[in-house]
Design an enzyme around this catalytic site. Structure first.
Site, PDB file in Angstrom:
ATOM      1  N   CYS A 244       9.452 -44.324  32.988  1.00 32.13           N
ATOM      2  CA  CYS A 244       9.087 -44.114  31.585  1.00 32.13           C
ATOM      3  C   CYS A 244      10.361 -44.098  30.738  1.00 32.13           C
ATOM      4  O   CYS A 244      11.158 -43.154  30.813  1.00 32.13           O
ATOM      5  CB  CYS A 244       8.322 -42.796  31.448  1.00 32.13           C
ATOM      6  SG  CYS A 244       7.923 -42.423  29.739  1.00 32.13           S
ATOM      7  N   ASP A 316       3.949 -47.159  25.294  1.00 31.12           N
ATOM      8  CA  ASP A 316       3.666 -45.738  25.455  1.00 31.12           C
ATOM      9  C   ASP A 316       3.327 -45.174  24.094  1.00 31.12           C
ATOM     10  O   ASP A 316       2.788 -45.878  23.241  1.00 31.12           O
ATOM     11  CB  ASP A 316       4.846 -45.065  26.142  1.00 31.12           C
ATOM     12  CG  ASP A 316       4.432 -43.833  26.938  1.00 31.12           C
ATOM     13  OD1 ASP A 316       3.301 -43.363  26.756  1.00 31.12           O
ATOM     14  OD2 ASP A 316       5.243 -43.346  27.710  1.00 31.12           O
TER      15      ASP A 316
HETATM   16  C1  DNO Z   1       2.136 -38.568  27.898  1.00 29.80           C
HETATM   17  C2  DNO Z   1       2.224 -39.107  29.220  1.00 29.80           C
HETATM   18  C3  DNO Z   1       2.184 -38.004  30.247  1.00 29.80           C
HETATM   19  C4  DNO Z   1       1.892 -38.624  31.564  1.00 29.80           C
HETATM   20  C5  DNO Z   1       1.884 -37.674  32.685  1.00 29.80           C
HETATM   21  C6  DNO Z   1       1.881 -38.402  33.977  1.00 29.80           C
HETATM   22  O1  DNO Z   1       1.549 -39.133  27.077  1.00 29.80           O
HETATM   23  O2  DNO Z   1       3.297 -39.949  29.380  1.00 29.80           O
HETATM   24  O3  DNO Z   1       1.210 -37.081  29.950  1.00 29.80           O
HETATM   25  O4  DNO Z   1       0.644 -39.218  31.531  1.00 29.80           O
HETATM   26  O5  DNO Z   1       2.984 -36.848  32.637  1.00 29.80           O
HETATM   27  O6  DNO Z   1       1.451 -37.573  34.966  1.00 29.80           O
END
Ligand code: DNO
Length: 356
Positions: A244, A316
Site C-alpha cells: 500500500c 486507494d
Molecule cells: C483502508 C484500508 C484498510 C485495509 C485494511 C486491510 O481503507 O486500506 O482498512 O483494508 O487495513 O486489512
C-alpha cells in the site's frame, strides 16, 4: 496489472456496481463480509450472494479485503487456536468460490487511524488527514476519555459498543512487545499458509497505517526491512504483502519503488495512492497524481511495469468531490480518476518501452 475496485456491498456502499462498471479497465471488485465479526467463520450463503451480485455485472471476486484477524490471535491468547481454525475454514470456503488473494492486517486494536476525515484541501474538496502531534504520546487512558468527550475524534471502523472493550485491550497489550507480536504473527502464518497454499490462495498482509506505533501499541509492518522479515517467516508464495503506497508513503523514508523491485512476485495485491506529508509529520490524502503529494506514483507504476506485474491493483482512498456523500475515502469520483491516472502512466510506460 489487473485493476480492481473496492466495494463494501449491497446496502453498505453508496457506489453501485453499474457505476463501477463504467470505469475503464476494472475487472473485479474487492470485497468482504463486513457484517461478520473478526474471528467468526464466513457463511457460505453470504459469500455466494456477493459472488452472484458481482458476476451479474461481469466482475470477478478474486480479491478479498479483509478477513480480519481476531485480537486473541494478535495477543497470542490460548483461545487463539479456535479463531485460527475459523480463519482456516474461511480460507477454504473462499478457495471454493475461486478467490485468489486475501488481504488482512496485523495491527493491534486499531486498523487505519486518522484525526480528521474531512479536512479541506485548497481546491475545496475534503480528504482524510492525520495530525501527528494530536496522537503522539497519548496515554491510553486519556485516549479512552478523548473518544468519549470529543465527537470529532474519529477512529474509522470502531463501533461505539467496541469502545467499552478498549481499556481492556490496552491493558492486554501492555506486555506485548514488538517481538511478541512477531512471534504471534509467525504462529498464525505457520498455521494458515499451508491451508491457503492448498486452496490456491495468496495471503497479503496490509502495512500498518500510519507506519509507526500509535498509542504505545506495537506496530511491525512499517517498512522494507520488516516486510522482508515477514516474507521470510514462512517463505512461500502464499505468504505475501499488499503493498500500500499510501500507508507506507506516510513515512517519506520508505522507498516504495525499491520495495516493488525487491519483493516482486510476493506482491499479489497493490494499493496505489498518494499522500502529502508535511514537515511536522502530518499528512493528508491527495489525488493520485504524483505532483499533488509526496509519493512518486509514476515511479511506482514504472516499477510495477518493470517487474512485469500481473497482480491485482486498486486505487486507494480518494478525496470527496463535487459534494458527493460517501464513506470517508471511498467516493466514486476521485478513485475513478485515480484509475485513469494509473492506466495513463502504465500505457505511456508501455509505449515508451516498445519504442525503445
Ligand atoms: C483502508 C484500508 C484498510 C485495509 C485494511 C486491510 O481503507 O486500506 O482498512 O483494508 O487495513 O486489512
Amino acid at each position: 496489472m489487473r485493476m480492481v475496485f473496492r466495494w463494501f456491498g449491497e446496502g453498505n456502499d453508496q457506489v453501485a456496481l453499474w457505476q463501477i462498471k463504467q470505469i475503464p479497465g476494472v475487472e473485479g471488485i474487492v470485497w468482504a463480509l463486513h457484517d461478520v465479526p473478526a474471528g467468526e467463520e464466513w457463511p457460505m450463503d453470504k459469500i455466494e450472494a456477493v459472488k452472484r451480485q458481482a458476476e451479474a455485472h461481469g466482475f470477478h471476486i478474486d480479491v478479498v479485503e479483509s478477513v480480519n484477524v481476531h485480537e486473541d490471535i494478535k495477543l497470542g491468547r490460548p483461545t487463539r487456536d479456535r479463531y485460527i481454525e475459523n480463519y482456516k475454514r474461511t480460507i477454504e470456503k473462499l478457495g471454493q468460490v475461486g478467490v485468489k488473494v486475501i488481504c488482512y492486517n496485523f495491527m493491534p486494536v486499531f486498523d487505519w487511524i486518522r484525526t480528521d476525515l474531512y479536512r479541506e484541501l485548497e481546491d475545496g474538496s475534503t480528504a482524510l488527514f492525520y495530525e501527528k502531534s494530536l496522537l503522539q504520546n497519548i496515554d491510553p487512558e486519556v485516549l479512552v476519555r478523548t473518544i468519549a468527550d470529543n465527537p470529532k475524534f474519529t477512529i474509522p471502523g470502531w463501533e461505539p459498543e467496541r469502545l467499552r472493550t478498549l481499556s481492556g485491550l490496552f491493558e492486554a497489550y501492555r506486555d506485548v512487545t514488538e517481538e511478541r507480536l512477531w512471534s504471534n504473527l509467525q504462529y498464525f502464518l505457520e498455521e494458515i499458509i499451508p491451508v491457503a497454499a492448498r486452496c490456491g490462495i495468496r495471503m497479503a498482509i496490509h502495512p500498518d497505517d500510519p507506519p509507526w506505533s500509535v498509542f504505545g501499541l506495537p506496530r511491525i509492518m512499517t517498512g522494507q526491512d520488516n516486510i522482508r522479515r515477514l516474507l521470510r517467516l514462512v517463505d512461500h508464495p502464499s505468504n505475501g504483502v499488499t503493498l500500500c503506497s499510501g500507508s507506507l508513503g506516510a513515512n517519506p523514508a520508505n522507498d516504495i519503488p525499491a520495495m516493488i523491485r525487491e519483493f516482486g512476485d510476493r506482491i499479489p495485491f497493490a494499493h496505489i495512492r498518494n499522500v502529502r506529508v508535511y514537515e511536522n509529520g502530518d499528512f493528508i490524502e491527495t489525488s493520485h497524481r504524483g505532483a499533488d503529494g509526496t509519493v512518486d506514483i509514476v515511479g511506482i507504476v514504472e516499477a510495477y511495469h518493470d517487474i512485469g506485474f500481473t497482480g491485482y491493483a486498486r486505487p486507494d482512498h480518494g478525496r470527496h468531490l463535487w459534494g458527493e456523500e460517501c464513506r470517508p475515502g471511498y467516493g466514486l469520483y476521485d478513485r475513478a480518476m485515480g484509475i485513469m491516472y494509473l492506466w495513463g502512466a502504465w500505457d505511456a510506460i508501455q509505449r515508451t518501452k516498445k519504442g525503445r
